[in-house]
Design a protein around this motif. Structure first.
Motif, PDB file in Angstrom:
ATOM      1  N   VAL A  81       6.805   5.603  14.502  1.00 24.45           N
ATOM      2  CA  VAL A  81       7.945   4.907  15.081  1.00 24.45           C
ATOM      3  C   VAL A  81       9.186   5.295  14.297  1.00 24.45           C
ATOM      4  N   ALA A  82      10.164   5.879  14.976  1.00 25.72           N
ATOM      5  CA  ALA A  82      11.450   6.275  14.390  1.00 25.72           C
ATOM      6  C   ALA A  82      11.257   7.144  13.149  1.00 25.72           C
ATOM      7  N   GLY A  83      10.295   8.061  13.201  1.00 24.66           N
ATOM      8  CA  GLY A  83      10.085   8.996  12.103  1.00 24.66           C
ATOM      9  C   GLY A  83       9.191   8.500  10.990  1.00 24.66           C
ATOM     10  N   VAL A  84       8.705   7.260  11.087  1.00 26.03           N
ATOM     11  CA  VAL A  84       7.818   6.693  10.064  1.00 26.03           C
ATOM     12  C   VAL A  84       6.425   6.583  10.671  1.00 26.03           C
ATOM     13  N   CYS A  85       5.467   7.255  10.043  1.00 24.40           N
ATOM     14  CA  CYS A  85       4.116   7.329  10.591  1.00 24.40           C
ATOM     15  C   CYS A  85       3.110   6.630   9.678  1.00 24.40           C
ATOM     16  N   GLU A  86       2.054   6.153  10.312  1.00 25.63           N
ATOM     17  CA  GLU A  86       0.964   5.551   9.540  1.00 25.63           C
ATOM     18  C   GLU A  86       0.232   6.638   8.749  1.00 25.63           C
ATOM     19  N   THR A  87      -0.714   6.206   7.920  1.00 28.18           N
ATOM     20  CA  THR A  87      -1.504   7.143   7.117  1.00 28.18           C
ATOM     21  C   THR A  87      -2.265   8.092   8.033  1.00 28.18           C
TER      22      THR A  87
END
Length: 174
Positions: A81-87
């Protein structure tokens, strides 16, 4: 009569020698021209790669700033989401090498009009000690200050027919 004998013995060898020398000089000129064109292409490619590298590095710094601003790591199953990803899952292909990955975010930094627009994304990689043997230090024992989130920031600068650069950094949030 002596003069006539001298002209009869000449066979025009100087003309042949001059034509051969002219051919050799032409070939040397073409070789130098080809070398010059090759050097011009090499310097153009080096400039293109340098601009792409600088663009990717600017996007990398922007991604690190976004990682630093993250208050809470992304939840499992949230995707990107908005360039931030989970592991990332270990069995999945690397996101940066997957052409179908759509989590790239365009960076606001732009080094030059000649460079392509850089992109980045960050991945939460878990938690880690903020410095080596932090938990061993009795001054910080049991405190949350020792454990910080770790992010992997990936940035790229690429365009069709241009140099492509991908950079990564591991970032421990302060």
């Amino acid at each position: 009569s002596r003069l006539q004998m001298r002209y009869r013995r000449q066979s025009g060898a100087s003309l042949v020698v001059v034509l051969i020398l002219l051919l050799v000089m032409t070939l040397l000129g073409l070789a130098v021209l080809r070398g010059t064109l090759l050097e011009e292409r090499m310097s153009s490619n080096l400039l293109d790669r340098s601009l792409s590298f600088q663009s990717a590095e600017a996007a990398l710094r922007e991604g690190e700033a976004l990682a630093e601003a993250q208050g809470v790591p992304p939840a499992v199953g949230s995707g990107c989401v908005a360039g931030v990803c989970e592991t990332p899952t270990a069995t999945d292909p690397d996101r940066w090498s997957d052409p179908g990955f759509g989590g790239w975010v365009a960076a606001t930094a732009n080094v030059s009009a000649l460079a392509s627009t850089p992109e980045f994304f960050i991945e939460f990689m878990g938690n880690s000690e903020s410095w080596l043997e932090c938990n061993v230090d009795p001054k910080y024992a049991g405190q949350a200050i020792c454990v910080r989130p770790v992010y992997r920031v990936t940035a790229r600068s690429q365009a069709d027919g241009r140099a492509s650069v991908i950079l990564q950094s591991n970032f421990i949030a302060p």
